[in-house]
Design a protein around this motif. Structure first.
Motif, PDB file in Angstrom:
ATOM      1  N   ARG A 294      36.681  14.278  88.622  1.00 49.32           N
ATOM      2  CA  ARG A 294      37.070  13.551  89.708  1.00 49.32           C
ATOM      3  C   ARG A 294      37.763  14.506  90.893  1.00 49.32           C
ATOM      4  NH1 ARG A 294      36.619   7.904  89.232  1.00 49.32           N
ATOM      5  NH2 ARG A 294      36.726   7.170  87.159  1.00 49.32           N
ATOM      6  N   ASP A 295      37.197  14.882  91.888  1.00 49.37           N
ATOM      7  CA  ASP A 295      37.565  15.957  92.988  1.00 49.37           C
ATOM      8  C   ASP A 295      38.879  15.325  93.530  1.00 49.37           C
ATOM      9  OD1 ASP A 295      37.107  18.549  94.147  1.00 49.37           O
ATOM     10  OD2 ASP A 295      36.974  17.131  95.789  1.00 49.37           O
ATOM     11  N   ALA A 296      39.715  16.441  93.674  1.00 53.09           N
ATOM     12  CA  ALA A 296      41.182  16.337  94.387  1.00 53.09           C
ATOM     13  C   ALA A 296      41.015  15.832  96.059  1.00 53.09           C
ATOM     14  CB  ALA A 296      42.118  17.295  94.120  1.00 53.09           C
ATOM     15  N   GLY A 297      39.808  16.201  96.390  1.00 51.92           N
ATOM     16  CA  GLY A 297      39.443  15.752  97.908  1.00 51.92           C
ATOM     17  C   GLY A 297      40.025  16.834  98.817  1.00 51.92           C
ATOM     18  N   PHE A 298      40.411  18.147  98.378  1.00 49.14           N
ATOM     19  CA  PHE A 298      40.895  19.039  99.414  1.00 49.14           C
ATOM     20  C   PHE A 298      39.759  19.463 100.711  1.00 49.14           C
ATOM     21  CE2 PHE A 298      43.838  20.378  95.671  1.00 49.14           C
ATOM     22  CZ  PHE A 298      44.901  19.657  96.245  1.00 49.14           C
ATOM     23  N   THR A 299      38.585  19.690 100.019  1.00 51.03           N
ATOM     24  CA  THR A 299      37.278  19.812 101.036  1.00 51.03           C
ATOM     25  C   THR A 299      36.160  19.081 100.726  1.00 51.03           C
ATOM     26  OG1 THR A 299      36.726  21.610  99.444  1.00 51.03           O
ATOM     27  CG2 THR A 299      38.386  22.436 100.987  1.00 51.03           C
ATOM     28  N   GLU A 300      35.512  18.917 101.802  1.00 52.42           N
ATOM     29  CA  GLU A 300      34.106  18.299 102.038  1.00 52.42           C
ATOM     30  C   GLU A 300      33.839  17.071 101.296  1.00 52.42           C
ATOM     31  OE1 GLU A 300      30.788  20.704 100.355  1.00 52.42           O
ATOM     32  OE2 GLU A 300      32.086  22.767 100.586  1.00 52.42           O
ATOM     33  N   ILE A 301      34.610  16.422 100.373  1.00 59.20           N
ATOM     34  CA  ILE A 301      34.293  14.903 100.022  1.00 59.20           C
ATOM     35  C   ILE A 301      35.625  14.373  99.654  1.00 59.20           C
ATOM     36  CG2 ILE A 301      32.145  15.907  98.728  1.00 59.20           C
ATOM     37  CD1 ILE A 301      33.619  15.627  96.186  1.00 59.20           C
ATOM     38  N   ALA A 302      35.500  13.328  99.630  1.00 53.37           N
ATOM     39  CA  ALA A 302      36.623  12.378  99.695  1.00 53.37           C
ATOM     40  C   ALA A 302      37.322  12.427  98.177  1.00 53.37           C
ATOM     41  CB  ALA A 302      36.223  10.663  99.657  1.00 53.37           C
ATOM     42  N   PRO A 303      38.567  12.268  98.318  1.00 53.41           N
ATOM     43  CA  PRO A 303      39.423  12.306  97.076  1.00 53.41           C
ATOM     44  C   PRO A 303      39.160  11.311  96.216  1.00 53.41           C
ATOM     45  CG  PRO A 303      40.891  12.428  99.116  1.00 53.41           C
ATOM     46  CD  PRO A 303      39.640  11.930  99.525  1.00 53.41           C
ATOM     47  N   GLY A 304      39.016  11.730  94.635  1.00 50.34           N
ATOM     48  CA  GLY A 304      38.499  10.696  93.754  1.00 50.34           C
ATOM     49  C   GLY A 304      36.874  10.634  93.561  1.00 50.34           C
ATOM     50  N   SER A 305      36.300  11.470  94.294  1.00 45.35           N
ATOM     51  CA  SER A 305      34.942  11.480  94.160  1.00 45.35           C
ATOM     52  C   SER A 305      34.587  12.045  92.903  1.00 45.35           C
ATOM     53  CB  SER A 305      34.114  12.135  95.290  1.00 45.35           C
ATOM     54  OG  SER A 305      34.354  11.551  96.584  1.00 45.35           O
ATOM     55  N   CYS A 306      33.593  11.287  92.099  1.00 45.10           N
ATOM     56  CA  CYS A 306      33.141  11.718  91.071  1.00 45.10           C
ATOM     57  C   CYS A 306      31.908  12.850  91.258  1.00 45.10           C
ATOM     58  CB  CYS A 306      32.462  10.639  89.883  1.00 45.10           C
ATOM     59  SG  CYS A 306      33.877   9.276  89.699  1.00 45.10           S
ATOM     60  N   THR A 307      31.906  13.932  90.466  1.00 45.03           N
ATOM     61  CA  THR A 307      30.884  15.099  90.903  1.00 45.03           C
ATOM     62  C   THR A 307      30.121  15.408  89.656  1.00 45.03           C
ATOM     63  OG1 THR A 307      32.794  16.494  90.681  1.00 45.03           O
ATOM     64  CG2 THR A 307      32.560  15.811  92.724  1.00 45.03           C
ATOM     65  N   VAL A 308      30.813  15.477  88.574  1.00 44.99           N
ATOM     66  CA  VAL A 308      30.066  16.132  87.520  1.00 44.99           C
ATOM     67  C   VAL A 308      30.523  15.372  86.276  1.00 44.99           C
ATOM     68  CG1 VAL A 308      29.575  18.312  86.065  1.00 44.99           C
ATOM     69  CG2 VAL A 308      30.327  18.354  88.557  1.00 44.99           C
ATOM     70  N   VAL A 309      29.493  15.189  85.371  1.00 42.93           N
ATOM     71  CA  VAL A 309      29.652  14.813  84.021  1.00 42.93           C
ATOM     72  C   VAL A 309      29.299  15.773  83.120  1.00 42.93           C
ATOM     73  CG1 VAL A 309      28.977  13.170  82.125  1.00 42.93           C
ATOM     74  CG2 VAL A 309      29.405  12.368  84.300  1.00 42.93           C
ATOM     75  N   ALA A 310      30.162  16.257  81.997  1.00 42.23           N
ATOM     76  CA  ALA A 310      29.647  17.276  81.048  1.00 42.23           C
ATOM     77  C   ALA A 310      29.331  16.708  79.681  1.00 42.23           C
ATOM     78  CB  ALA A 310      30.945  18.013  80.721  1.00 42.23           C
ATOM     79  N   ASP A 311      27.852  16.867  79.481  1.00 41.69           N
ATOM     80  CA  ASP A 311      27.129  16.392  78.443  1.00 41.69           C
ATOM     81  C   ASP A 311      26.915  17.429  77.421  1.00 41.69           C
ATOM     82  OD1 ASP A 311      25.710  14.914  76.669  1.00 41.69           O
ATOM     83  OD2 ASP A 311      24.113  14.359  78.224  1.00 41.69           O
ATOM     84  N   HIS A 312      27.880  17.685  76.575  1.00 41.20           N
ATOM     85  CA  HIS A 312      27.825  18.644  75.387  1.00 41.20           C
ATOM     86  C   HIS A 312      27.434  17.700  74.270  1.00 41.20           C
ATOM     87  CE1 HIS A 312      28.504  21.625  72.420  1.00 41.20           C
ATOM     88  NE2 HIS A 312      28.997  22.283  73.465  1.00 41.20           N
ATOM     89  N   PRO A 313      26.454  18.135  73.662  1.00 38.26           N
ATOM     90  CA  PRO A 313      25.682  17.616  72.227  1.00 38.26           C
ATOM     91  C   PRO A 313      27.122  17.032  71.314  1.00 38.26           C
ATOM     92  CG  PRO A 313      24.524  19.204  72.783  1.00 38.26           C
ATOM     93  CD  PRO A 313      25.427  19.406  73.599  1.00 38.26           C
ATOM     94  N   ALA A 314      27.838  18.014  70.995  1.00 40.80           N
ATOM     95  CA  ALA A 314      29.065  17.874  70.114  1.00 40.80           C
ATOM     96  C   ALA A 314      30.095  16.775  70.553  1.00 40.80           C
ATOM     97  CB  ALA A 314      29.925  19.233  69.907  1.00 40.80           C
ATOM     98  N   LEU A 315      29.788  16.378  71.876  1.00 43.10           N
ATOM     99  CA  LEU A 315      30.842  15.258  72.386  1.00 43.10           C
ATOM    100  C   LEU A 315      30.191  14.001  72.154  1.00 43.10           C
ATOM    101  CD1 LEU A 315      32.405  16.927  75.569  1.00 43.10           C
ATOM    102  CD2 LEU A 315      33.452  16.804  72.837  1.00 43.10           C
ATOM    103  N   ARG A 316      28.688  13.781  71.993  1.00 51.08           N
ATOM    104  CA  ARG A 316      28.037  12.576  71.898  1.00 51.08           C
ATOM    105  C   ARG A 316      28.724  11.867  70.691  1.00 51.08           C
ATOM    106  NH1 ARG A 316      25.340  10.065  75.832  1.00 51.08           N
ATOM    107  NH2 ARG A 316      24.600  11.675  77.429  1.00 51.08           N
TER     108      ARG A 316
END
Length: 242
Positions: free
Chosen positions: A220-242
């Protein structure tokens, strides 16, 4: 490109990397510098640059100089105890050669080159990095990236949030770092020994909605630049975390 990227993500309760929410914004702030090489005649493809930036973050986190009593360990701890801010700058020619002369690690992709440096205080950048530009250049993919291979860790980008290449590189780095935080020691070691293979891809809208609800690490981005604070940007999908 981005000027200052950070995430509001906090690690699990039992993680040694969990920052103290009440203190992290009051502490001296540190930032992880990344420099991407962009020669005018041969810029890297966007996805290549994103993947290389993410791997660069992981390489620094897994480097012996960042661990224990290593020479970068204190700076890395101070950085991770606050917001995990990252700044992406660009360089070419003599600028790149000067950046390479500073302590850091250069990570290469298919054609992309990204150099990552130990964290610095936001008000105390090395001169040869501070003078590098953070805007004015974007990157594109000449062809859509191929589907990620089976079993490969994937950093899924939000299809509904438009970001410059630099912003997206920083966000991919955040996603890789969140996955690193949540992996077991054994899984971290296995990923490091394999060379940190990963892919960065943009999810379809339907897949993105599933990923956000999956419990996987979410930036969730802090919103310092470009997009609104709290915007969800990336999900990290590592097989070991499934």
């Amino acid at each position: 490109m981005s000027t200052d990227e950070s995430t509001t993500y906090t690690a699990p309760e039992d993680s040694p990397f969990r920052p103290r929410d009440e203190a992290r914004d009051q502490a001296r702030q540190f930032v992880l510098p990344l420099v991407v090489r962009i020669e005018r005649a041969a810029p890297p493809a966007r996805t290549d640059a994103l993947e290389t930036a993410a791997r660069a973050v992981l390489v620094l986190l897994g480097d012996e100089r960042s661990l224990g009593d290593g020479e970068w360990a204190r700076a890395v701890r101070d950085w991770q105890d606050a917001r995990i801010r990252k700044v992406v700058r660009r360089a070419r020619g003599a600028e790149w050669r000067r950046a390479e002369a500073l302590p850091g690690i250069t990570v290469t992709g298919r054609a992309a080159e990204v150099r990552v440096f130990p964290p610095v205080a936001v008000d105390d950048w090395p001169k040869d990095l501070a003078r590098l530009q953070v805007s004015g250049t974007d990157l594109d993919d000449p062809e859509p990236p191929a589907q990620a291979g089976p079993g490969l860790p994937v950093l899924w980008m939000n299809p509904e949030v438009a970001m410059s290449a630099g912003k997206a590189m920083a966000q991919a780095g955040h996603g890789a770092q969140l996955a690193w935080w949540e992996l077991s020691d054994a899984d971290r070691a296995a990923w490091r020994e394999a060379g940190f293979p990963l892919a960065v891809r943009t999810a379809s809208p339907g897949h993105w909605r599933e990923l956000v609800r999956s419990g996987l690490p979410l930036v969730r981005d802090a919103g310092f630049t470009e997009i609104a604070p709290g915007s969800c940007t990336v999900v990290a999908d590592h097989p070991a975390l499934r």
